[in-house]
Design a protein around this motif. Structure first.
Motif, PDB file in Angstrom:
ATOM      1  N   TYR A   1       3.567  -3.832 -19.307  1.00  9.07           N
ATOM      2  CA  TYR A   1       2.927  -3.673 -17.847  1.00  9.07           C
ATOM      3  C   TYR A   1       2.713  -4.994 -17.219  1.00  9.07           C
ATOM      4  N   ASN A   2       2.534  -4.997 -15.939  1.00  7.13           N
ATOM      5  CA  ASN A   2       2.246  -6.160 -15.259  1.00  7.13           C
ATOM      6  C   ASN A   2       2.288  -5.787 -14.152  1.00  7.13           C
ATOM      7  N   CYS A   3       1.050  -5.852 -13.355  1.00  3.94           N
ATOM      8  CA  CYS A   3       0.944  -5.598 -11.927  1.00  3.94           C
ATOM      9  C   CYS A   3      -0.382  -6.397 -11.268  1.00  3.94           C
TER      10      CYS A   3
ATOM     11  N   SER B   1      -2.781  -2.141  -8.885  1.00  4.76           N
ATOM     12  CA  SER B   1      -2.485  -1.548 -10.105  1.00  4.76           C
ATOM     13  C   SER B   1      -3.320  -0.220 -10.068  1.00  4.76           C
ATOM     14  N   SER B   2      -4.355  -0.018  -9.250  1.00  6.08           N
ATOM     15  CA  SER B   2      -5.153   1.070  -9.288  1.00  6.08           C
ATOM     16  C   SER B   2      -4.297   2.226  -8.646  1.00  6.08           C
ATOM     17  N   PHE B   3      -3.566   2.109  -7.846  1.00  6.56           N
ATOM     18  CA  PHE B   3      -2.574   3.138  -7.523  1.00  6.56           C
ATOM     19  C   PHE B   3      -1.714   3.577  -8.543  1.00  6.56           C
TER      20      PHE B   3
ATOM     21  N   LEU C   1       4.757  -3.340  -6.192  1.00  2.12           N
ATOM     22  CA  LEU C   1       3.270  -3.484  -5.989  1.00  2.12           C
ATOM     23  C   LEU C   1       2.731  -4.772  -6.461  1.00  2.12           C
ATOM     24  N   SER C   2       3.085  -5.664  -7.447  1.00  3.02           N
ATOM     25  CA  SER C   2       2.898  -6.887  -7.795  1.00  3.02           C
ATOM     26  C   SER C   2       3.367  -7.850  -6.747  1.00  3.02           C
ATOM     27  N   GLY C   3       4.504  -7.531  -6.520  1.00 10.88           N
ATOM     28  CA  GLY C   3       5.046  -8.624  -5.297  1.00 10.88           C
ATOM     29  C   GLY C   3       4.420  -8.659  -4.080  1.00 10.88           C
ATOM     30  N   ILE C   4       3.925  -7.459  -3.483  1.00 16.39           N
ATOM     31  CA  ILE C   4       3.169  -7.341  -2.389  1.00 16.39           C
ATOM     32  C   ILE C   4       1.860  -7.827  -2.758  1.00 16.39           C
ATOM     33  N   GLY C   5       1.150  -7.160  -3.784  1.00 20.33           N
ATOM     34  CA  GLY C   5      -0.045  -7.498  -4.048  1.00 20.33           C
ATOM     35  C   GLY C   5      -0.437  -8.919  -4.198  1.00 20.33           C
TER      36      GLY C   5
END
Lengths: 259, 279
Positions: free
Chosen positions: B75-77, B82-84, B119-123
């Motif tokens: 997992y990676n975010c 990541s809370s979502f 989500l990690s890309g945007i975050g």
């Protein structure tokens, strides 16, 4: 010096735990770290000045002769401390800090590699029903080891001087550093393979390769692929589940739209 | 009526407690970051209280073990977004516990994998790009004049969006999960969600293999023949995908995890010393 070395080591712990426990609120940025060092050493103004210079380098807004160290968070604590303690300019202090940052980077690689063994341990604990021990690996042991990996290089270099750290770094052979870097790039391949082993089936395999090929050939980012993937999935869903829709008068189509 | 109100209040209070749990545990997701599966133990730590709550009964211990192991996967975010995923996964775990017969546990893993990429890309680009540069650009200006407001402002500018995104991520993830999943499940549409999540998840993993394993080969003969250029003409990123498939094959052959880790580390060092691979 012992007192100063301990205080600066603790600042190192605060800085590393910023990204470990607080989702990276940017306390690790040179401007903040250096200000903290300035407060600890009783020269806030100098801390701010040095911090501003290091921050410019870190954000890539200013190019200096010397390359920025691999671990800027660690490097900037050492650099700010030297600059305040010896009166050297921020740039000079950063050059002095590079061997320590290199050592820190190496420690970080070994640590992140070693923590891969936590996965084996966690599985064993879960099988034995020791759920608390499994989560403690993360919150207790993970945080502690990360904290130590910052405290030690800072403490040693302030207490014994950078000369010692430089000697240690020179003793570490180049082949080992390079080898560890390659090994650290191989390990994620295993992580991805594990993930695939739960998701991949003959029917679904093409999607994995589509995602891979698009990025490999066209260099599109993961976010871009995800956006394409969502559209492809919706289109395929409409084709595959069309029959179900027409047979059951008001099927699940609407519920998906509201997603 | 008033009974309903007190009940609602109790539910609200309980939910708020959950959101805070998702909040803090999302921020702490990197405490055991490792190369192999990155933030997996952090995610397990985040979802552990939910699992402990739904599988309280000692007779459910096998289900609890299976659930714990499910969340050991890669997992990676970005922690804030990541809370979502954590909120959504928690509500999916609750659904699974309620209807163990018609809820596929694999859909939880599929949803996780399909969300972490975007989500990690945007975050990352928002927090480590936009917000950070803005906050510290301003901070530097103050600090150069010796003003302590510089670092304080920079930290505040970083804190506010991080706080809001994490909090609403947790809340929306959990409530969206509760509302839509119940509906989908009752309509028998979970198969379709599984399919969509599977397609997105696999494509994202494929893209990650191509972009997150920076391995090339420095092998060459003289100055004319460079193996990497030849490989590139066949297919770029052949080494990362080849390695991943090799690891996949080892897993299918049921090779012990310890051995695979040893192969990765010792093999990596050897390949570097022999000049076969370079990162």
């Amino acid at each position: 010096m012992l007192y100063k070395a301990i205080i600066l080591g603790i600042i190192g712990i605060i800085v590393v735990l910023d990204s470990r426990l607080f989702g990276r609120l940017n306390v690790e940025q040179p401007l903040i770290a250096s200000t903290l060092v300035g407060i600890a050493l009783g020269d806030i103004t100098k801390g701010l000045m040095v911090g501003a210079t290091l921050e410019l380098i870190s954000l890539g807004l200013v190019n200096v002769g010397a390359a920025a160290p691999p671990d800027m968070a660690l490097g900037s604590i050492i650099a700010a401390a030297f600059s305040i303690l010896s009166g050297a300019s921020a740039q000079t202090a950063l050059t002095i800090a590079i061997p320590i940052a290199v050592l820190g980077q190496l420690l970080a690689i070994v640590l992140r590699m070693g923590m891969s063994s936590f996965n084996v341990l966690a599985k064993r604990y879960i099988n034995e029903g020791k759920f608390k021990s499994a989560t403690n690996l993360h919150i207790l042991w993970g945080s502690t080891l990360y904290a130590v990996s910052y405290f030690v290089p800072i403490f040693v270099s302030i207490y014994f001087g950078t000369g010692l750290v430089k000697q240690v770094v020179e003793v570490i052979p180049k082949w080992l550093t390079n080898g560890l870097t390659v090994a650290s790039a191989v390990l994620p391949a295993y992580g991805f393979a594990l993930l695939l082993s739960t998701m991949l089936s003959k029917k679904m395999a093409p999607y994995f390769f589509i995602g891979f090929l698009i990025t490999a050939y066209a260099n599109i980012s993961v976010t871009g692929i995800a956006l394409f993937a969502i559209l492809i999935a919706i289109l395929l869903d409409q084709i595959i589940y069309k029959k179900d829709n027409s047979s059951s008068s008001d099927g699940g189509g609407d519920s998906l739209d509201s997603l | 009526m008033s009974e309903d109100k007190t009940k609602n209040k109790a539910v609200k209070k309980e939910n708020n407690k959950k959101y805070w749990q998702f909040f803090w545990r999302s921020w702490a997701i990197q405490a055991s970051w490792n190369y192999e599966r990155q933030m997996n133990l952090g995610f397990l730590y985040g979802i552990a209280p939910t699992l402990n709550r739904i599988y309280k009964d000692p007779k459910d211990i096998d289900k609890k073990k299976a659930a714990y192991k499910r969340h050991l996967a890669f997992y990676n975010c970005t922690p804030q977004t990541s809370s979502f995923v954590l909120g959504l996964s928690a509500s999916m775990e609750e659904q699974l516990a309620k209807n163990p017969d018609d809820f596929d546990p694999e859909s939880i893993s599929a949803v996780k994998s399909s969300l972490m990429g975007p989500l990690s890309g945007i975050g990352d680009s928002f927090f480590q790009g936009t917000v950070k540069v803005l906050a510290f650009g301003l901070g530097i200006n103050f600090a150069q004049k010796g003003n302590i407001l510089g670092p304080i402002l920079a930290l505040l500018i970083c804190l506010v969006p991080a706080w809001l995104v994490t909090w609403y991520g947790a809340k929306w993830g959990y409530t969206a999960g509760n509302q839509f999943l119940t509906k989908l499940n009752s309509e028998g549409a979970m198969d379709r969600v599984m399919f969509i999540a599977g397609v997105v998840g696999l494509m994202v993993i494929g893209s990650m293999v191509a972009s997150m394993i920076p391995l090339t080969t420095p092998l060459h003969m003289g100055t004319t023949f460079k193996l990497q250029s030849t490989l590139n003409t066949i297919m770029p990123k052949l080494i990362p995908v080849g390695l991943t498939m090799f690891m996949y094959w080892l897993i299918q052959k049921k090779v012990n995890t310890g051995w695979i880790l040893a192969i990765c580390i010792i093999g990596g060092i050897l390949a570097s010393v022999l000049g076969i691979l370079k990162a």
